[in-house]
Scaffold this motif. Structure first.
Motif, PDB file in Angstrom:
ATOM      1  N   HIS A  38     -31.699  77.221 -35.579  1.00 51.55           N
ATOM      2  CA  HIS A  38     -30.889  76.528 -34.578  1.00 51.55           C
ATOM      3  C   HIS A  38     -30.428  77.563 -33.541  1.00 51.55           C
ATOM      4  N   SER A  39     -30.746  77.317 -32.263  1.00 55.64           N
ATOM      5  CA  SER A  39     -30.388  78.250 -31.178  1.00 55.64           C
ATOM      6  C   SER A  39     -29.278  77.645 -30.321  1.00 55.64           C
ATOM      7  N   TYR A  40     -28.290  78.508 -29.975  1.00 50.93           N
ATOM      8  CA  TYR A  40     -27.121  78.050 -29.222  1.00 50.93           C
ATOM      9  C   TYR A  40     -26.850  79.006 -28.052  1.00 50.93           C
ATOM     10  N   ARG A  41     -26.172  78.438 -27.026  1.00 49.69           N
ATOM     11  CA  ARG A  41     -25.652  79.255 -25.934  1.00 49.69           C
ATOM     12  C   ARG A  41     -24.392  78.593 -25.397  1.00 49.69           C
ATOM     13  N   LEU A  42     -23.641  79.348 -24.606  1.00 46.14           N
ATOM     14  CA  LEU A  42     -22.394  78.847 -24.025  1.00 46.14           C
ATOM     15  C   LEU A  42     -22.476  78.898 -22.506  1.00 46.14           C
ATOM     16  N   LEU A  43     -22.028  77.800 -21.892  1.00 47.11           N
ATOM     17  CA  LEU A  43     -21.840  77.762 -20.429  1.00 47.11           C
ATOM     18  C   LEU A  43     -20.343  77.885 -20.158  1.00 47.11           C
ATOM     19  N   ALA A  44     -19.941  78.959 -19.482  1.00 50.78           N
ATOM     20  CA  ALA A  44     -18.537  79.163 -19.105  1.00 50.78           C
ATOM     21  C   ALA A  44     -18.422  78.987 -17.590  1.00 50.78           C
ATOM     22  N   THR A  45     -17.493  78.096 -17.136  1.00 52.28           N
ATOM     23  CA  THR A  45     -17.425  77.704 -15.726  1.00 52.28           C
ATOM     24  C   THR A  45     -16.007  77.854 -15.186  1.00 52.28           C
ATOM     25  N   ASN A  46     -15.932  78.386 -13.988  1.00 56.05           N
ATOM     26  CA  ASN A  46     -14.675  78.329 -13.217  1.00 56.05           C
ATOM     27  C   ASN A  46     -15.033  78.031 -11.763  1.00 56.05           C
ATOM     28  N   VAL A  47     -14.077  78.183 -10.876  1.00 51.34           N
ATOM     29  CA  VAL A  47     -14.346  77.808  -9.476  1.00 51.34           C
ATOM     30  C   VAL A  47     -15.394  78.721  -8.865  1.00 51.34           C
ATOM     31  N   GLY A  48     -15.604  79.872  -9.476  1.00 54.02           N
ATOM     32  CA  GLY A  48     -16.594  80.794  -8.928  1.00 54.02           C
ATOM     33  C   GLY A  48     -18.004  80.508  -9.383  1.00 54.02           C
ATOM     34  N   GLY A  49     -18.156  79.614 -10.346  1.00 57.90           N
ATOM     35  CA  GLY A  49     -19.506  79.307 -10.797  1.00 57.90           C
ATOM     36  C   GLY A  49     -19.600  79.219 -12.308  1.00 57.90           C
ATOM     37  N   THR A  50     -20.825  79.189 -12.785  1.00 57.58           N
ATOM     38  CA  THR A  50     -21.109  79.045 -14.217  1.00 57.58           C
ATOM     39  C   THR A  50     -21.911  80.248 -14.699  1.00 57.58           C
ATOM     40  N   THR A  51     -21.477  80.777 -15.838  1.00 59.75           N
ATOM     41  CA  THR A  51     -22.192  81.883 -16.480  1.00 59.75           C
ATOM     42  C   THR A  51     -22.751  81.398 -17.814  1.00 59.75           C
TER      43      THR A  51
END
Length: 265
Positions: A38-51
């Motif tokens: 099982h492969s996972y990742r995280l999208l972290a977002t603020n007003v400057g964009g998404t990482t």
């Protein structure tokens, strides 16, 4: 600044949002029917964009499979080396166990797919074993195998009937034994004991045909998987009949009333 989070799982070739996984930490419950990564990742977002984070993974692993387990031999004498062996797939560690009463006890040092148990019993005993094979996916316990130690036979009585008689005679050899599985009668020839062909029962008949008086000596070896025991020796002594040198009646003739002496040498 406010940051929002979204964990995703790779399904096929598509990253898919995991429902409710919107914090920096998320718990996923794995319930696979077969080994799976099982492969996972995280999208972290603020007003400057998404990482997007690097990928992390969890690989589920099936517990080992045990296709066979054996004890060799499975029965034998009170003192015996017994080879325990298992065919196992996917194991990273092994532990053989022996049953003691109702409890399974680890055998010290028995940590490979094959182990030799050294039996040293004072009485007939059944030893029961099993194997636990382990990897990160869990532990699989084998079926049980056993070795039963057996006492050797005991001989109660042995006889030759008759024990003496004429030069030509049929003699019956008989043994009474407890725990016997096989018999082998032997005859002493000179200083050597030789097996009698076909004499493999508790009773055997031998046909004596001598030209002169002879002592015939016999014994029986009684066996089972626990060992063998040899009986005492029994014998048949053949003899010739008496030899009459002279026979006489004295007197050889006389009156109607007479005392006659019969004599033999």
């Amino acid at each position: 600044e406010s940051v929002t989070y979204q964990w995703q799982e790779l399904i096929g070739s598509t990253w898919t949002d995991i429902s409710g996984a919107t914090a920096a930490t998320a718990t996923v419950n794995i319930a696979d029917s077969a080994a799976t990564t099982h492969s996972y990742r995280l999208l972290a977002t603020n007003v400057g964009g998404t990482t997007t984070s690097a990928t992390v993974a969890y690989t589920s692993v099936a517990a080992p499979t045990i296709s066979s387990v054996t004890a060799n031999p499975t029965t034998g004498p009170l003192t015996q080396s017994v080879t325990l062996s298992a065919t196992v797939s996917g194991a990273t560690s092994y532990q053989w166990q022996e049953q003691s009463g109702s409890t399974w006890q680890n055998i010290a040092g028995a940590t490979s797919a094959t182990y030799t148990a050294n039996i040293a019993d004072s009485a007939a005993t059944t030893h029961t074993y099993r194997l636990q094979a382990t990897n990160v996916g869990g532990t699989t316990t084998s079926a049980t195998v056993a070795y039963t130690s057996v006492l050797p036979p005991t001989i109660n009585t042995v006889s030759a009937t008759p024990a003496s008689g004429p030069l030509t005679q049929t003699v019956t050899l008989t043994v009474s034994a407890t725990g016997a599985a096989q018999y082998q009668w032997q005859q002493l020839t000179g200083t050597t004991w030789n097996n009698i062909n076909g004499a493999t029962a508790s009773t055997h008949t031998v046909s004596i045909s001598d030209n002169a008086p002879t002592l015939h000596s016999y014994r029986v070896v009684v066996s089972n998987v626990g060992g063998s025991i040899t009986s005492d020796t029994v014998t048949y002594q053949s003899s010739t009949g008496p030899i009459i040198n002279t026979v006489s009646a004295t007197p050889a003739s006389g009156p109607l009333t007479q005392t006659v002496q019969l004599s033999v040498t």
